[in-house]
Design an enzyme around this catalytic site. Structure first.
Site, PDB file in Angstrom:
ATOM      1  CG  ASP A 145      -3.511  19.442   2.160  1.00 34.23           C
ATOM      2  OD1 ASP A 145      -2.703  18.632   2.702  1.00 34.23           O
ATOM      3  OD2 ASP A 145      -4.681  19.299   2.430  1.00 34.23           O
ATOM      4  CG  ASN A 151      -0.110  17.736  10.417  1.00 32.60           C
ATOM      5  OD1 ASN A 151       0.208  18.899  10.010  1.00 32.60           O
ATOM      6  ND2 ASN A 151      -0.953  17.043   9.969  1.00 32.60           N
TER       7      ASN A 151
END
Ligand code: IPE
Ligand code: IPE
Ligand code: MG
Length: 253
Positions: free
Chosen positions: A21, A69
């Protein structure tokens, strides 16, 4: 002395999972568009895959794209898919040189056709590699994985292949995408976020969690070694008392 020398090679985790991330923030800090962050994250993927293979980790699972996502701006999703396609080709060399087998978990069929086919090609191409399994979580979410497992178990029960009384923890494990993989002993998340984001919820039940503020494009081998050293200092109790754990450890000596 670097962190690598501090690793106890006899107590390595068999499976390490990583939530990669912070790509967007890495780019933003430099006044660049988010996708430049994704491009720069590839170096970190290569570094970690090499480091894990060199150490002798059996499974490395990387969270590359979640079901959620897909809700990002269309342009970002398109670039991510293109990058994935490009990376499969460019990193084939790394997979071959390090004898790494590529695997993937997730709703793979939802990927763009070209990406999906290239992914299957890479999986086939590396299927005899023995040193390490590199598992890409793509269009993956743990809720999706569990729903699929429940559907399959229900189907079997309906067709009398399985009776509801026989459903136990290993039946469930064996219907997840990670069937046959050991559960990760260590979960690493970069960019300082303290959450799991729908990743391997079942499999992470007893994993040690290591969170670093480093943004994914900056993550290097040394950071990976540091996470393992930190992991090896933990006392994993699995519900028992500290005394029981140390007693057991003494018996093993
Ligand atoms: C991780 O970086 C990569 C993917 C989720 C594909 P992010 O894109 O989430 O970066 P931040 O969290 O916005 O910084
Ligand atoms: C988790 O990162 C998914 C991947 C790393 C692929 P996100 O950036 O999507 O997670 P949230 O939205 O911050 O929880
Ligand atoms: Mg993020």
């Amino acid at each position: 002395m670097g962190f690598k020398d501090k690793i106890d090679m006899k107590r390595l985790p068999r499976h390490i999972a990583i939530i990669m991330d912070g790509n967007g923030r890495w780019a933003k800090q430099r006044g660049l568009v988010r996708t430049v962050g994704h491009e720069n994250g590839i170096v970190a993927v290569r570094e970690v895959a090499e480091a894990a293979a060199e150490l002798g980790i059996e499974y490395l699972t990387l969270y590359a794209f979640s079901v959620e996502n897909w809700k990002r701006p269309q342009r970002e999703v398109e670039i991510l898919m293109k990058l994935l396609l490009k990376t499969i080709d460019s990193e084939m060399k790394t997979l071959k040189e390090n004898d790494i087998r590529l695997l993937a978990i997730g709703n793979l069929i939802s990927l763009q056709k070209k990406t999906y086919e290239r992914l299957l090609w890479a999986i086939e191409e590396t299927k005899n590699h023995k040193r390490m399994n590199l598992v890409l979580a793509l269009s993956y979410s743990s809720h999706y994985e569990i729903v699929e497992a429940v559907k399959e178990i229900a189907r079997k029960a309906k067709q009398n292949e399985l009776s509801p009384e026989d459903i136990n923890e290993s039946v469930i494990s064996n219907h997840l995408f990670t069937k046959g993989f050991p559960d990760p002993e260590l979960l690493i998340r970069t960019s300082g976020e303290f959450r799991i984001s729908n990743f391997l919820l079942w499999q992470l039940a007893y994993s040690e969690i290591y969170i670093t503020p480093i943004l994914w494009p900056d993550f290097r081998k040394e950071n990976f070694y540091e996470a393992i050293v930190n992991f090896q200092k933990r006392e994993r109790r699995f519900g028992k008392t500290s005394e029981q754990v140390s007693e057991n450890a003494n018996k093993m000596k």
